[in-house]
Motif scaffolding. Sequence first.
Motif, PDB file in Angstrom:
ATOM      1  N   GLY A   1       0.818  -1.215   0.000  1.00  0.00           N
ATOM      2  CA  GLY A   1       0.000   0.000   0.000  1.00  0.00           C
ATOM      3  C   GLY A   1       0.849   1.262   0.000  1.00  0.00           C
ATOM      4  N   ARG A   2       1.916   1.284   0.799  1.00  0.00           N
ATOM      5  CA  ARG A   2       2.792   2.465   0.843  1.00  0.00           C
ATOM      6  C   ARG A   2       3.575   2.627  -0.449  1.00  0.00           C
ATOM      7  NH1 ARG A   2       2.742   1.763   6.528  1.00  0.00           N
ATOM      8  NH2 ARG A   2       4.247   0.053   6.506  1.00  0.00           N
ATOM      9  N   TYR A   3       4.005   1.492  -1.034  1.00  0.00           N
ATOM     10  CA  TYR A   3       4.720   1.555  -2.314  1.00  0.00           C
ATOM     11  C   TYR A   3       3.845   2.201  -3.385  1.00  0.00           C
ATOM     12  CZ  TYR A   3       6.231  -0.082  -6.898  1.00  0.00           C
ATOM     13  OH  TYR A   3       6.576  -0.139  -8.231  1.00  0.00           O
ATOM     14  N   LEU A   4       2.590   1.794  -3.442  1.00  0.00           N
ATOM     15  CA  LEU A   4       1.674   2.334  -4.454  1.00  0.00           C
ATOM     16  C   LEU A   4       1.473   3.831  -4.279  1.00  0.00           C
ATOM     17  CD1 LEU A   4      -0.923  -0.583  -4.409  1.00  0.00           C
ATOM     18  CD2 LEU A   4       0.613   0.008  -6.306  1.00  0.00           C
ATOM     19  N   GLY A   5       1.513   4.305  -3.043  1.00  0.00           N
ATOM     20  CA  GLY A   5       1.306   5.725  -2.796  1.00  0.00           C
ATOM     21  C   GLY A   5       2.555   6.568  -2.940  1.00  0.00           C
ATOM     22  N   GLU A   6       3.748   5.943  -2.788  1.00  0.00           N
ATOM     23  CA  GLU A   6       4.968   6.743  -2.723  1.00  0.00           C
ATOM     24  C   GLU A   6       5.987   6.448  -3.818  1.00  0.00           C
ATOM     25  OE1 GLU A   6       6.575   6.068   1.151  1.00  0.00           O
ATOM     26  OE2 GLU A   6       4.690   6.547   2.173  1.00  0.00           O
ATOM     27  N   HIS A   7       5.996   5.216  -4.368  1.00  0.00           N
ATOM     28  CA  HIS A   7       7.091   4.846  -5.271  1.00  0.00           C
ATOM     29  C   HIS A   7       6.652   4.339  -6.637  1.00  0.00           C
ATOM     30  CE1 HIS A   7       9.923   5.220  -1.935  1.00  0.00           C
ATOM     31  NE2 HIS A   7       9.101   4.479  -1.208  1.00  0.00           N
ATOM     32  N   SER A   8       5.392   3.925  -6.771  1.00  0.00           N
ATOM     33  CA  SER A   8       4.975   3.284  -8.015  1.00  0.00           C
ATOM     34  C   SER A   8       4.991   4.252  -9.199  1.00  0.00           C
ATOM     35  CB  SER A   8       3.559   2.714  -7.877  1.00  0.00           C
ATOM     36  OG  SER A   8       3.124   2.163  -9.097  1.00  0.00           O
ATOM     37  N   PRO A   9       5.568   3.812 -10.361  1.00  0.00           N
ATOM     38  CA  PRO A   9       5.561   4.652 -11.551  1.00  0.00           C
ATOM     39  C   PRO A   9       4.262   4.537 -12.346  1.00  0.00           C
ATOM     40  CG  PRO A   9       6.767   2.642 -11.995  1.00  0.00           C
ATOM     41  CD  PRO A   9       6.343   2.573 -10.553  1.00  0.00           C
ATOM     42  N   ASP A  10       3.385   3.616 -11.964  1.00  0.00           N
ATOM     43  CA  ASP A  10       2.150   3.403 -12.719  1.00  0.00           C
ATOM     44  C   ASP A  10       1.213   4.597 -12.571  1.00  0.00           C
ATOM     45  OD1 ASP A  10       3.088   0.916 -13.394  1.00  0.00           O
ATOM     46  OD2 ASP A  10       2.016  -0.122 -11.796  1.00  0.00           O
ATOM     47  N   PRO A  11       0.655   5.080 -13.679  1.00  0.00           N
ATOM     48  CA  PRO A  11      -0.230   6.249 -13.609  1.00  0.00           C
ATOM     49  C   PRO A  11      -1.524   5.994 -12.842  1.00  0.00           C
ATOM     50  CG  PRO A  11      -0.237   5.284 -15.821  1.00  0.00           C
ATOM     51  CD  PRO A  11       0.864   4.615 -15.061  1.00  0.00           C
ATOM     52  N   ASP A  12      -1.952   4.720 -12.767  1.00  0.00           N
ATOM     53  CA  ASP A  12      -3.213   4.422 -12.071  1.00  0.00           C
ATOM     54  C   ASP A  12      -2.974   3.931 -10.649  1.00  0.00           C
ATOM     55  OD1 ASP A  12      -2.035   2.061 -12.804  1.00  0.00           O
ATOM     56  OD2 ASP A  12      -3.905   1.068 -13.377  1.00  0.00           O
ATOM     57  N   ALA A  13      -1.741   4.067 -10.145  1.00  0.00           N
ATOM     58  CA  ALA A  13      -1.419   3.570  -8.808  1.00  0.00           C
ATOM     59  C   ALA A  13      -2.131   4.359  -7.713  1.00  0.00           C
ATOM     60  CB  ALA A  13       0.086   3.602  -8.580  1.00  0.00           C
ATOM     61  N   GLU A  14      -2.535   5.576  -8.021  1.00  0.00           N
ATOM     62  CA  GLU A  14      -3.178   6.408  -7.006  1.00  0.00           C
ATOM     63  C   GLU A  14      -4.469   5.765  -6.508  1.00  0.00           C
ATOM     64  OE1 GLU A  14      -5.008  10.916  -6.569  1.00  0.00           O
ATOM     65  OE2 GLU A  14      -3.524  10.493  -8.126  1.00  0.00           O
ATOM     66  N   ASP A  15      -5.247   5.191  -7.451  1.00  0.00           N
ATOM     67  CA  ASP A  15      -6.492   4.522  -7.043  1.00  0.00           C
ATOM     68  C   ASP A  15      -6.191   3.292  -6.193  1.00  0.00           C
ATOM     69  OD1 ASP A  15      -7.972   6.380  -8.412  1.00  0.00           O
ATOM     70  OD2 ASP A  15      -8.151   5.162 -10.230  1.00  0.00           O
ATOM     71  N   ALA A  16      -5.154   2.529  -6.579  1.00  0.00           N
ATOM     72  CA  ALA A  16      -4.789   1.331  -5.826  1.00  0.00           C
ATOM     73  C   ALA A  16      -4.228   1.685  -4.453  1.00  0.00           C
ATOM     74  CB  ALA A  16      -3.767   0.508  -6.606  1.00  0.00           C
ATOM     75  N   ALA A  17      -3.559   2.832  -4.359  1.00  0.00           N
ATOM     76  CA  ALA A  17      -3.035   3.276  -3.063  1.00  0.00           C
ATOM     77  C   ALA A  17      -4.163   3.661  -2.120  1.00  0.00           C
ATOM     78  CB  ALA A  17      -2.087   4.462  -3.259  1.00  0.00           C
ATOM     79  N   ASP A  18      -5.326   3.939  -2.681  1.00  0.00           N
ATOM     80  CA  ASP A  18      -6.481   4.305  -1.854  1.00  0.00           C
ATOM     81  C   ASP A  18      -7.319   3.086  -1.481  1.00  0.00           C
ATOM     82  OD1 ASP A  18      -8.193   6.460  -0.703  1.00  0.00           O
ATOM     83  OD2 ASP A  18      -9.669   5.588  -2.086  1.00  0.00           O
TER      84      ASP A  18
ATOM     85  N   ALA B   1       5.290  -4.880 -10.174  1.00  0.00           N
ATOM     86  CA  ALA B   1       6.188  -3.735 -10.025  1.00  0.00           C
ATOM     87  C   ALA B   1       6.710  -3.651  -8.577  1.00  0.00           C
ATOM     88  CB  ALA B   1       5.462  -2.443 -10.402  1.00  0.00           C
ATOM     89  N   PHE B   2       5.830  -3.913  -7.623  1.00  0.00           N
ATOM     90  CA  PHE B   2       6.228  -3.911  -6.208  1.00  0.00           C
ATOM     91  C   PHE B   2       7.261  -5.000  -5.938  1.00  0.00           C
ATOM     92  CE2 PHE B   2       5.314  -5.902  -1.992  1.00  0.00           C
ATOM     93  CZ  PHE B   2       5.831  -4.898  -1.189  1.00  0.00           C
ATOM     94  N   GLN B   3       7.023  -6.168  -6.512  1.00  0.00           N
ATOM     95  CA  GLN B   3       7.934  -7.293  -6.310  1.00  0.00           C
ATOM     96  C   GLN B   3       9.311  -6.983  -6.891  1.00  0.00           C
ATOM     97  OE1 GLN B   3       6.051 -11.268  -6.154  1.00  0.00           O
ATOM     98  NE2 GLN B   3       7.344 -11.723  -7.906  1.00  0.00           N
ATOM     99  N   ALA B   4       9.345  -6.405  -8.081  1.00  0.00           N
ATOM    100  CA  ALA B   4      10.619  -6.037  -8.701  1.00  0.00           C
ATOM    101  C   ALA B   4      11.340  -4.976  -7.875  1.00  0.00           C
ATOM    102  CB  ALA B   4      10.377  -5.524 -10.120  1.00  0.00           C
ATOM    103  N   TRP B   5      10.570  -4.058  -7.313  1.00  0.00           N
ATOM    104  CA  TRP B   5      11.144  -2.999  -6.466  1.00  0.00           C
ATOM    105  C   TRP B   5      11.741  -3.604  -5.196  1.00  0.00           C
ATOM    106  CZ3 TRP B   5       9.311  -0.893  -1.648  1.00  0.00           C
ATOM    107  CH2 TRP B   5       9.916   0.313  -1.265  1.00  0.00           C
ATOM    108  N   MET B   6      11.064  -4.606  -4.625  1.00  0.00           N
ATOM    109  CA  MET B   6      11.579  -5.283  -3.438  1.00  0.00           C
ATOM    110  C   MET B   6      12.896  -6.000  -3.750  1.00  0.00           C
ATOM    111  SD  MET B   6      10.363  -5.412  -0.334  1.00  0.00           S
ATOM    112  CE  MET B   6       9.146  -4.357   0.464  1.00  0.00           C
TER     113      MET B   6
END
Length: 306
Positions: A49-66, A78-83
């Motif tokens: 959840g924090r990754y989606l709000g702070e680090h994700s490059p995906d343009p639609d990540a804002e909805d998923a962060a909510d 993308a989160f897994q690759a970032w980890m």
Amino acid sequence: MPLLDLQKLTAGLSRTWAGFLRDWDRSLRTGNYPATTRYNYLLAAAQLGRYLGEHSPDPDAEDAADDPCVVTRAHVEAFQAWMIDTRSASTALNKHKGLQQFFKWLLVDEQAIDRSPMERVRQPKTLRKLIPVMRDEDTGKLLDACRGKGFANMRDEALIRLYCNTGARLSEVGNLLVADVDLNTESVHFHGKGAKDRRVRFGPKTARALSRYLRARDKHKGAALPQLWLAERGGAPLTPNGIKILLKRLGKAAGVPDVHAHRWRHNFAHEWKRAGGDTGDLMLLLGWASDDMPRTWWAAVEPYPQ
């Protein structure tokens, strides 16, 4: 064992994410999941959840962060690759397993999603490292390093002998209560993973070390505490993490590298096989539920040199 502070775990998450995680924790507690397992599961979901709000490059990540119900496979990948990039493949694998459980709960229990985003996400591949067994001479060096009549000396000898003699997990020995030790039968009651308890016998040398430690413990400031292991100073218990640090320190003093409790566990399984012991009995002693565990462990052991 990590303290499960939900307020801290959900800090920075949306109200929806935080609400789902609180409900999931309630469900896990109802299922009698250990606190450590609950913590690791919840941490994985909170980190996504924090990754989606702070680090994700995906343009639609804002909805998923909510709202975790709109997380997609691409978000998880993308989160897994970032980890993997920022931590390690083994850490990413642990997060993968936690997220599988989280989205399974959203799908099956809550019926909040129609399909899990984990459905086609591959587990990260990790390199299997061979774990060197703890040789008898190395255990001897560690015991020599804690010789003495002080409280810490007697405690440390009892700890080392119990790990070596039973092959128990770090947390199983570390979380023992005084009531779990029975010197009359020379046995100990371990509280294993998944609420699977078992009683294991130990030998006379371990019994003597425990008896000496318990006599010293009776005179300690924290003698009234239920926990078996006490810190040298003050009236506080010695936690599994404290034991982990202690073993590293003893290893450094004794000139034995990479000392940790699981090396004795691997050694126990290795010696059992060398002696022709029954695999089913070994599974009972070590608290294994799956028939695959002995094969997996023996394949991961670095054997003695010929």
